[in-house]
Design a protein around this motif. Structure first.
Motif, short mmCIF file in Angstrom:
data_model
loop_
_atom_site.label_atom_id
_atom_site.label_comp_id
_atom_site.label_asym_id
_atom_site.label_seq_id
_atom_site.Cartn_x
_atom_site.Cartn_y
_atom_site.Cartn_z
N LYS A 240 0.83 -1.21 0.00
CA LYS A 240 0.00 0.00 0.00
C LYS A 240 0.86 1.26 0.00
O LYS A 240 0.58 2.22 -0.72
CB LYS A 240 -0.94 -0.01 1.20
N ASN A 241 1.91 1.27 0.81
CA ASN A 241 2.78 2.44 0.87
C ASN A 241 3.78 2.48 -0.28
O ASN A 241 4.41 3.51 -0.53
CB ASN A 241 3.54 2.44 2.21
N THR A 242 3.94 1.38 -0.99
CA THR A 242 4.81 1.34 -2.15
C THR A 242 4.17 1.99 -3.36
O THR A 242 4.88 2.54 -4.23
CB THR A 242 5.17 -0.13 -2.48
N MET A 243 2.85 1.98 -3.44
CA MET A 243 2.15 2.36 -4.65
C MET A 243 2.15 3.86 -4.92
O MET A 243 1.81 4.28 -6.03
CB MET A 243 0.70 1.86 -4.60
N MET A 244 2.50 4.69 -3.97
CA MET A 244 2.44 6.14 -4.19
C MET A 244 3.31 6.59 -5.36
O MET A 244 2.82 7.21 -6.30
CB MET A 244 2.82 6.88 -2.90
N PRO A 245 4.61 6.33 -5.36
CA PRO A 245 5.41 6.74 -6.54
C PRO A 245 5.12 5.90 -7.77
O PRO A 245 5.33 6.37 -8.90
CB PRO A 245 6.86 6.54 -6.07
N VAL A 246 4.63 4.68 -7.57
CA VAL A 246 4.36 3.81 -8.71
C VAL A 246 3.20 4.35 -9.54
O VAL A 246 3.18 4.22 -10.77
CB VAL A 246 4.06 2.37 -8.23
N ILE A 247 2.23 4.98 -8.89
CA ILE A 247 1.07 5.53 -9.61
C ILE A 247 1.52 6.54 -10.65
O ILE A 247 1.03 6.56 -11.79
CB ILE A 247 0.08 6.16 -8.62
N THR A 248 2.46 7.41 -10.28
CA THR A 248 2.95 8.41 -11.23
C THR A 248 3.61 7.77 -12.44
O THR A 248 3.35 8.14 -13.58
CB THR A 248 3.96 9.35 -10.53
N VAL A 249 4.47 6.78 -12.18
CA VAL A 249 5.16 6.12 -13.28
C VAL A 249 4.18 5.36 -14.17
O VAL A 249 4.29 5.37 -15.40
CB VAL A 249 6.24 5.17 -12.73
N ILE A 250 3.18 4.71 -13.57
CA ILE A 250 2.19 3.99 -14.35
C ILE A 250 1.44 4.94 -15.27
O ILE A 250 1.19 4.63 -16.44
CB ILE A 250 1.21 3.24 -13.42
N GLY A 251 1.09 6.12 -14.76
CA GLY A 251 0.41 7.10 -15.60
C GLY A 251 1.24 7.51 -16.79
O GLY A 251 0.74 7.58 -17.93
N LEU A 252 2.52 7.77 -16.56
CA LEU A 252 3.40 8.15 -17.66
C LEU A 252 3.57 7.01 -18.65
O LEU A 252 3.61 7.22 -19.87
CB LEU A 252 4.76 8.56 -17.10
N GLN A 253 3.66 5.78 -18.15
CA GLN A 253 3.87 4.64 -19.04
C GLN A 253 2.64 4.33 -19.88
O GLN A 253 2.76 3.84 -21.00
CB GLN A 253 4.28 3.41 -18.23
#
Length: 326
Positions: A240-253
């Motif tokens: 759950k706490n890992t997903m914060m920066p991952v959301i941004t990268v997923i959006g860009l990808q």
């Protein structure tokens, strides 16, 4: 929240104007569409007349703002090559690209997060080390080479999957889909893997890195000391706490998947808007090129806007900082 949203929308609009102006200006160096539209026996009078009909004799600023005015109304002009409205051509090609992007995005996100969590939890295991070593392929090899290798293995040597085309499609209203036919599903396999492999590798490595960092935190040690099961600690607290920066990268990808579709569609001759753009460059079909680049820009900016809003809603620290600033 409303002020933040208004400011982000205004910034997104400004970015679209600048990107559109740069892209529209670059078309002047691609070539002259008049050369492809008139025969060898053309006269200067024919050239001047056609240039006037197409509006190419107007200053750059006039051409650009006229294009923007028409684009807002959904009118992207008429294709120089096909002599049809560009909006109709894009509507015909969009289902192929959107379906390919949807499958590729799903594979990249699902497999990237799953493998990232697995390689973080079993970081010293043989399987995790093998996956991390194999993931270098997705990072180092160019997209077109991956596509060619997949075609050679699964189409030429094994003969399991088709090497080009979209397969048989079914029309549902104005939408054509390959999800409902066997050949359509088979045709999706290789291009979707080719398109999503790089994004999957990037997401996997980011999830693994963030997961390893979170697993070292004190509250994770405290959760383990309380006797919580590893599944609860890893997925309810760490992931759950890992997903914060991952959301941004997923959006860009997700935006990158649409843009990178050009290469994949060219390799597999996939009848989408990416292949349409390549053909438009060869013919200097400016209305098609302009419409494509504007749509890609809108997708990128729209996805980034959604990610920013989600980030603002999910992370309470941003709301607290915003409230403290006022």
């Amino acid at each position: 929240m409303l002020a933040y949203l208004i400011r982000r929308v205004a910034q997104s609009g400004l970015v679209l104007l600048i990107v559109g102006m740069v892209a529209f200006g670059m078309f002047r160096f691609v070539g002259d569409p008049i050369d492809n539209m008139l025969g060898q026996e053309r006269t200067q009078e024919d050239i001047d007349r056609l240039r006037g009909q197409l509006g190419l004799d107007q200053p750059f600023a006039v051409q650009y703002f006229r294009f923007l005015e028409n684009a807002v109304q959904g009118n992207f002009g008429v294709s120089y090559r096909q002599g049809r409205p560009v909006s109709d051509i894009l509507l015909e090609r969009a289902p192929a690209t959107l379906e390919l992007a949807a499958v590729s995005g799903f594979l990249a996100i699902a497999m990237g997060i799953a493998l990232g969590v697995f390689t973080a939890i079993r970081r010293n295991g043989f399987s995790a080390n093998f996956i991390m070593s194999a993931s270098l392929i997705g990072v180092s090899l160019p997209t077109f080479l991956i596509g060619i290798l997949l075609i050679y293995i699964f189409s030429v040597e094994l003969g399991w999957l088709p090497s080009f085309g979209r397969g048989e499609t079914v029309r549902i209203g104005n939408w054509t889909t390959g999800f409902l036919t066997e050949t359509g599903l088979k045709a999706l396999v290789l291009p979707s893997i080719t398109l999503g492999l790089y994004q999957m590798t990037l997401i996997m490595r980011l999830v693994r890195s963030e997961m390893l960092e979170v697993l070292r935190q004190d509250y994770i040690r405290f959760a383990r000391a309380r006797g919580l099961r590893d599944r609860v600690v890893n997925f309810r607290h760490a992931l759950k706490n890992t997903m914060m920066p991952v959301i941004t990268v997923i959006g860009l990808q997700l935006g990158s998947i649409i843009a990178f579709a050009i290469i994949t569609e060219t390799v597999f001759q996939w009848p989408g808007v990416g292949l349409l753009f390549i053909n438009a460059i060869q013919f200097v079909d400016i209305p098609v090129m302009a419409a494509y680049l504007m749509l890609i820009s809108v997708m990128f900016v729209g996805i980034n806007l959604i990610v920013d809003v989600l980030y603002f809603l999910i992370d309470p620290r941003l709301r607290a900082d915003r409230a403290g600033a006022h």
